[in-house]
Motif scaffolding. Structure first.
Motif, short mmCIF file in Angstrom:
data_model
loop_
_atom_site.label_atom_id
_atom_site.label_comp_id
_atom_site.label_asym_id
_atom_site.label_seq_id
_atom_site.Cartn_x
_atom_site.Cartn_y
_atom_site.Cartn_z
N ARG A 119 41.96 45.44 36.64
CA ARG A 119 42.22 44.00 36.55
C ARG A 119 41.95 43.31 37.89
O ARG A 119 41.43 42.20 37.93
N VAL A 120 42.27 43.98 39.00
CA VAL A 120 41.96 43.43 40.33
C VAL A 120 40.46 43.20 40.45
O VAL A 120 40.00 42.14 40.89
N LEU A 121 39.68 44.20 40.04
CA LEU A 121 38.22 44.08 40.12
C LEU A 121 37.69 43.00 39.18
O LEU A 121 36.75 42.28 39.51
N GLY A 128 36.76 53.85 51.24
CA GLY A 128 35.53 54.56 50.99
C GLY A 128 35.50 55.07 49.57
O GLY A 128 36.53 55.21 48.92
N PRO A 129 34.31 55.39 49.06
CA PRO A 129 34.18 55.84 47.68
C PRO A 129 34.84 57.19 47.41
O PRO A 129 35.13 57.51 46.26
N LEU A 183 37.20 52.21 43.75
CA LEU A 183 36.25 51.88 42.69
C LEU A 183 35.22 50.86 43.18
O LEU A 183 34.02 50.98 42.89
N ARG A 184 35.64 49.87 43.94
CA ARG A 184 34.74 48.87 44.51
C ARG A 184 33.70 49.55 45.40
O ARG A 184 32.51 49.24 45.33
N LYS A 192 29.65 49.72 44.94
CA LYS A 192 28.74 49.33 46.02
C LYS A 192 27.77 50.46 46.34
O LYS A 192 26.59 50.23 46.64
N ARG A 193 28.25 51.71 46.27
CA ARG A 193 27.41 52.88 46.54
C ARG A 193 26.38 53.10 45.43
O ARG A 193 25.38 53.79 45.62
#
Length: 93
Positions: free
Chosen positions: A63-65, A5-6, A26-27, A31-32
Motif C-alpha cells: 500500500r505504501v508503494l 537495498g534490494p 521492494l522499491r 529500481k534494480r
C-alpha cells in the motif's frame, strides 16, 4: 525516507517500522529491474513468507508503494509495477 537495498534484511524491533523496511526493499528491487513495468509483484502471502511477517504487514508495505505511485493494485489480480512516467514523482497533487 530511508534508503534500502534490494537485498537488505528486515530488522524486527528496530526504529523503522517493518512495513516501511519491506516497502524500501521492494522499491529497490523494482529500481534494480527485478520486476518490469506492468508486471506483477509477488503475492502478499509470498512476501509475508519471505520477510517473516504477517500477510497484513506485507499488504501495508505494498500500500505504501501504491500510495506513492510505484505500483498500482488491481482488485482480485494483485499489485503491478507502474510505468516509469507514473511512478514515484509525488509532485502532482
Amino acid at each position: 525516507m530511508s534508503d534500502f537495498g534490494p537485498d537488505d534484511k528486515i530488522v524486527h524491533g528496530g526504529p523503522v517500522p517493518v512495513y516501511v523496511q519491506i516497502a524500501g526493499v521492494l522499491r529497490a528491487r523494482i529500481k534494480r529491474g527485478d520486476w518490469l513495468p506492468m508486471r506483477p509483484l509477488p503475492g502478499e502471502q509470498r512476501l509475508a513468507d519471505e520477510f517473516g511477517v504477517a500477510r497484513m504487514t506485507a499488504r501495508k508495505a505494498v500500500r505504501v508503494l501504491a500510495d506513492e505511485g510505484t505500483v498500482f493494485v488491481v482488485p482480485q489480480r494483485g499489485a503491478f509495477v507502474s510505468a516509469p512516467e507514473h511512478s514515484g514523482s509525488g509532485d502532482a497533487q
